[in-house]
Design a protein around this motif. Structure first.
Motif, PDB file in Angstrom:
ATOM      1  N   UNK A  48      75.575  89.577  78.956  1.00 45.86           N
ATOM      2  CA  UNK A  48      75.044  89.429  78.302  1.00 45.86           C
ATOM      3  C   UNK A  48      73.773  88.013  78.146  1.00 45.86           C
ATOM      4  N   UNK A  49      73.635  87.831  79.542  1.00 49.37           N
ATOM      5  CA  UNK A  49      72.760  86.529  79.775  1.00 49.37           C
ATOM      6  C   UNK A  49      71.884  87.470  79.724  1.00 49.37           C
ATOM      7  N   UNK A  50      71.984  89.520  80.900  1.00 42.58           N
ATOM      8  CA  UNK A  50      70.290  89.241  81.349  1.00 42.58           C
ATOM      9  C   UNK A  50      69.747  90.192  79.946  1.00 42.58           C
ATOM     10  N   UNK A  51      70.585  91.160  79.314  1.00 41.08           N
ATOM     11  CA  UNK A  51      70.142  91.069  78.231  1.00 41.08           C
ATOM     12  C   UNK A  51      69.222  90.958  77.248  1.00 41.08           C
ATOM     13  N   UNK A  52      69.965  89.186  77.043  1.00 39.88           N
ATOM     14  CA  UNK A  52      69.386  87.924  75.726  1.00 39.88           C
ATOM     15  C   UNK A  52      68.006  87.950  76.940  1.00 39.88           C
ATOM     16  N   UNK A  53      67.596  87.543  78.395  1.00 35.39           N
ATOM     17  CA  UNK A  53      66.532  87.243  79.048  1.00 35.39           C
ATOM     18  C   UNK A  53      65.310  88.426  78.481  1.00 35.39           C
ATOM     19  N   UNK A  54      66.311  89.651  79.066  1.00 34.75           N
ATOM     20  CA  UNK A  54      65.558  90.984  78.579  1.00 34.75           C
ATOM     21  C   UNK A  54      64.566  90.827  77.251  1.00 34.75           C
ATOM     22  N   UNK A  55      65.097  90.534  76.139  1.00 35.65           N
ATOM     23  CA  UNK A  55      65.170  91.249  75.058  1.00 35.65           C
ATOM     24  C   UNK A  55      64.420  90.070  74.391  1.00 35.65           C
ATOM     25  N   UNK A  56      64.804  88.220  75.742  1.00 31.82           N
ATOM     26  CA  UNK A  56      63.708  87.642  75.056  1.00 31.82           C
ATOM     27  C   UNK A  56      62.682  87.209  75.874  1.00 31.82           C
ATOM     28  N   UNK A  57      62.493  88.042  76.524  1.00 31.94           N
ATOM     29  CA  UNK A  57      61.099  88.542  77.145  1.00 31.94           C
ATOM     30  C   UNK A  57      59.977  89.266  76.389  1.00 31.94           C
ATOM     31  N   UNK A  58      60.852  90.327  75.956  1.00 28.89           N
ATOM     32  CA  UNK A  58      60.095  91.205  75.392  1.00 28.89           C
ATOM     33  C   UNK A  58      59.373  90.939  73.878  1.00 28.89           C
ATOM     34  N   UNK A  59      60.363  89.801  73.266  1.00 28.91           N
ATOM     35  CA  UNK A  59      59.618  89.631  72.205  1.00 28.91           C
ATOM     36  C   UNK A  59      59.162  88.441  71.585  1.00 28.91           C
ATOM     37  N   UNK A  60      58.991  87.422  73.223  1.00 31.43           N
ATOM     38  CA  UNK A  60      57.789  86.581  73.175  1.00 31.43           C
ATOM     39  C   UNK A  60      56.115  86.813  74.019  1.00 31.43           C
ATOM     40  N   UNK A  61      56.015  87.870  74.487  1.00 35.42           N
ATOM     41  CA  UNK A  61      55.274  87.874  75.362  1.00 35.42           C
ATOM     42  C   UNK A  61      54.491  89.471  74.554  1.00 35.42           C
ATOM     43  N   UNK A  62      53.959  89.138  73.537  1.00 34.31           N
ATOM     44  CA  UNK A  62      53.948  89.815  72.569  1.00 34.31           C
ATOM     45  C   UNK A  62      52.408  89.631  72.319  1.00 34.31           C
ATOM     46  N   UNK A  63      51.050  90.420  71.877  1.00 30.23           N
ATOM     47  CA  UNK A  63      51.131  91.653  72.963  1.00 30.23           C
ATOM     48  C   UNK A  63      50.868  90.868  75.040  1.00 30.23           C
ATOM     49  N   UNK A  64      51.705  91.933  75.246  1.00 29.79           N
ATOM     50  CA  UNK A  64      51.645  92.011  76.606  1.00 29.79           C
ATOM     51  C   UNK A  64      50.180  92.143  77.130  1.00 29.79           C
ATOM     52  N   UNK A  65      49.376  93.091  77.177  1.00 31.09           N
ATOM     53  CA  UNK A  65      48.060  93.562  77.460  1.00 31.09           C
ATOM     54  C   UNK A  65      46.765  93.607  76.683  1.00 31.09           C
TER      55      UNK A  65
END
Length: 138
Positions: A48-65
């Protein structure tokens, strides 16, 4: 670079699946804790922690490039880095991993950044083609 011409981020559906997976793993952990399966609860909790961290990263670094005719911008969790085109070298590399070819986009400036298809939401080779089209001829 207020209005980038091209921008790349993890696909929103992938971020949503990450949050749903984190919620499912957290509820599984809670259930297993109630039925006294500590090992299972711990494993589900870690997931749960790993999935939440990955999802939070994907949500917060928009746009990545993001890119325009002036240069490129890359967002991380802690900062946003921006380079003009003469300062940066961009290339795509392909390696064979676990029996399949994996392409990544390498951005070399004062550091080396490696972005894969999940982070970009697109094939890194296609992103490279679009970035090369934006890069002015010097």
């Amino acid at each position: 670079m207020d209005n980038p011409i091209s921008s790349y981020s993890p696909k929103p559906a992938l971020v949503v699946v990450g949050w749903l997976g984190a919620a499912a793993a957290a509820s599984g952990s809670a259930y297993l804790a109630l039925v006294a399966d500590r090992t299972g609860a711990l494993l589900f909790g870690v997931a749960a922690v790993a999935l939440a961290a990955a999802a939070a990263h994907g949500a917060l670094v928009r746009p990545r490039l993001a890119a325009d005719h002036d240069g490129i911008r890359v967002r991380t969790l802690t900062s946003t880095r921006q380079w003009s085109w003469p300062e940066v070298r961009v290339r795509s590399t392909t390696t064979r991993r676990l029996g399949r070819d994996v392409s990544v986009l390498e951005i070399e400036a004062d550091e080396l950044l490696i972005l894969g298809a999940l982070e970009l939401g697109a094939d890194p080779r296609d992103v490279l083609d679009e970035l090369n089209a934006l890069r002015p001829a010097y």
